[in-house]
Design an enzyme around this catalytic site. Structure first.
Site, PDB file in Angstrom:
ATOM      1  N   ARG A 160      53.354  85.068  72.713  1.00  0.00           N
ATOM      2  CA  ARG A 160      51.961  85.458  72.482  1.00  0.00           C
ATOM      3  C   ARG A 160      51.434  86.380  73.582  1.00  0.00           C
ATOM      4  O   ARG A 160      50.761  87.374  73.299  1.00  0.00           O
ATOM      5  CB  ARG A 160      51.093  84.211  72.365  1.00  0.00           C
ATOM      6  N   ILE A 161      51.712  86.053  74.846  1.00  0.00           N
ATOM      7  CA  ILE A 161      51.200  86.886  75.937  1.00  0.00           C
ATOM      8  C   ILE A 161      51.829  88.266  75.883  1.00  0.00           C
ATOM      9  O   ILE A 161      51.141  89.294  75.996  1.00  0.00           O
ATOM     10  CB  ILE A 161      51.447  86.208  77.292  1.00  0.00           C
ATOM     11  N   ARG A 241      56.810  82.485  84.925  1.00  0.00           N
ATOM     12  CA  ARG A 241      57.146  81.261  85.631  1.00  0.00           C
ATOM     13  C   ARG A 241      57.993  81.584  86.858  1.00  0.00           C
ATOM     14  O   ARG A 241      58.917  82.401  86.790  1.00  0.00           O
ATOM     15  CB  ARG A 241      57.926  80.280  84.731  1.00  0.00           C
ATOM     16  N   ASP A 265      52.685  86.736  90.178  1.00  0.00           N
ATOM     17  CA  ASP A 265      51.672  85.677  90.062  1.00  0.00           C
ATOM     18  C   ASP A 265      52.312  84.297  90.156  1.00  0.00           C
ATOM     19  O   ASP A 265      51.606  83.301  90.211  1.00  0.00           O
ATOM     20  CB  ASP A 265      50.915  85.814  88.739  1.00  0.00           C
ATOM     21  N   GLU A 270      56.861  77.116  93.898  1.00  0.00           N
ATOM     22  CA  GLU A 270      55.949  76.200  93.204  1.00  0.00           C
ATOM     23  C   GLU A 270      56.661  74.918  92.804  1.00  0.00           C
ATOM     24  O   GLU A 270      56.070  73.840  92.817  1.00  0.00           O
ATOM     25  CB  GLU A 270      55.353  76.877  91.965  1.00  0.00           C
ATOM     26  N   HIS A 293      49.425  82.176  91.084  1.00  0.00           N
ATOM     27  CA  HIS A 293      49.518  81.574  89.750  1.00  0.00           C
ATOM     28  C   HIS A 293      48.124  81.407  89.144  1.00  0.00           C
ATOM     29  O   HIS A 293      47.752  80.345  88.650  1.00  0.00           O
ATOM     30  CB  HIS A 293      50.232  80.217  89.786  1.00  0.00           C
ATOM     31  N   ALA A 296      45.724  83.088  84.462  1.00  0.00           N
ATOM     32  CA  ALA A 296      44.888  82.540  83.389  1.00  0.00           C
ATOM     33  C   ALA A 296      43.523  82.096  83.899  1.00  0.00           C
ATOM     34  O   ALA A 296      42.683  81.653  83.106  1.00  0.00           O
ATOM     35  CB  ALA A 296      45.589  81.356  82.740  1.00  0.00           C
TER      36      ALA A 296
END
Length: 336
Positions: A160-161, A241, A265, A270, A293, A296
């Site tokens: 989708r992105i 990711r 990002d 992480e 990150h 969004a």
């Protein structure tokens, strides 16, 4: 609190009042969890999470690790609703074993992350960071950047992105290459994109943007060998990711000038704290534009994902199926 209302505990930060009102209007009591020392739920221990979730019927979660032992200690909990779309920190087998429903906020953050992706392309190519530093440090020469216009952009993944990125890239009259395990040729023809294998994409692209999920088969998808295939003038963009890229190999490539720059990002550290030093070295490089990150994390994007997560909670607690595309795991409903 009256137990005729269902308790929804929210552990991510930035949960808006309108979504709280929506939940309350649908028979829920809402608790915005206060974790010790202002921690994010990603940094919270299992004991800290249990202290705020012990009476919860529903949990709207950010990036916490959702484990079997945690879920076994929460017999009342019916749904774990991710405020986001990634669910690699949720043990789906544990959720199934303990009878919990897991949902994501599908459709909520695509526009925001697509904007961030284009922003990182422009910022790296036009050398925004280095140019601003010139002004901070005093008189210096004008730095010559690169256009995004009419360049070749390779997208790794077409979810989708990435599809929203495609729409934005068309305005820049780019040539768009896509590497995906499931090409949709009708879509490709309609959007004037070319499907290629990953190595070909890396060889031809001026910008490489990652939009793949992180799973065992995609860990270090971009490793030292594949970084070596990229043009020395190319930029790597990762808003997907951490772990898709071997960050140590990326650091080495940037230090040796094998690629022109990176817009990041997300970082391997992480999920692997021992690599924090790699992240720190990456973000200090002048040709790296980095954000934590937060692709969004716009007011609009968070409101959308908050409300979708809340809709999932209301549906499941009401005995109904979650909104389309949101169900990840359940013994009651069928994921689509």
């Amino acid at each position: 609190m009256s137990r005729d209302k269902r308790l929804v505990v929210v552990t991510p930060k930035f949960f808006d009042d309108s979504t709280i009102s929506f939940l309350e209007e649908h028979g829920c009591s809402v608790v915005i969890a206060k974790l010790p020392n202002g921690k994010s739920d990603a940094a919270a221990t299992e004991e800290e999470l249990l202290s705020v979730l012990s009476d919860a019927d529903a949990w709207i979660v950010g990036h916490a690790n959702v484990t079997l032992s945690l879920l076994q200690a929460l017999p009342r909990l019916r749904i774990i609703a991710r405020r986001g779309v990634g669910y690699e920190r949720v043990d789906l087998d544990a959720a199934a074993k303990t009878g919990k429903v897991v949902t994501i906020a599908a459709g909520g953050n695509e526009e925001s992350v697509a904007d961030r992706t284009l922003g990182l392309m422009l910022a790296t190519a036009h050398r925004f960071r280095e140019s601003q530093q010139q002004l901070i440090d005093g008189p210096g020469s004008i730095l010559i950047g690169n256009d995004l216009y009419a360049k070749t952009v390779g997208l790794v993944g077409l979810g989708r992105i990435a599809q929203h990125v495609v729409k934005r890239l068309r305005a820049f009259e780019t040539t768009i290459l896509v590497s995906t395990p499931r090409p949709t040729f009708v879509y490709g023809k309609a959007m004037n994109i070319e499907y290629v294998d990953l190595d070909t994409l890396l060889l031809r692209s001026d910008f490489v943007s990652l939009h793949a999920p992180l799973k065992p088969s995609t860990k270090h998808l971009i490793d030292a060998r594949r970084l070596g295939l990229m043009k020395s003038s190319a930029f790597l963009i990762n808003t997907a990711r951490g772990g898709l890229v071997d960050d140590r190999a990326l650091l080495d490539s940037l230090n040796k000038g094998r690629i022109a720059g990176a817009g990041l990002d997300v970082f391997e550290s992480e999920s692997e704290p021992g690599l924090a030093w790699v992240t720190q070295d990456l973000v200090r490089l002048p040709n790296v534009i980095a954000t934590p990150h937060s692709g969004a994390s716009t007011h609009e994007g968070l409101q959308r994902t908050n409300l979708i997560a809340a809709n999932c909670v209301v549906s499941v607690l009401g005995g109904e199926e979650p909104p389309p595309g949101c169900l990840v795991s359940s013994s009651t409903y069928s994921a689509s």
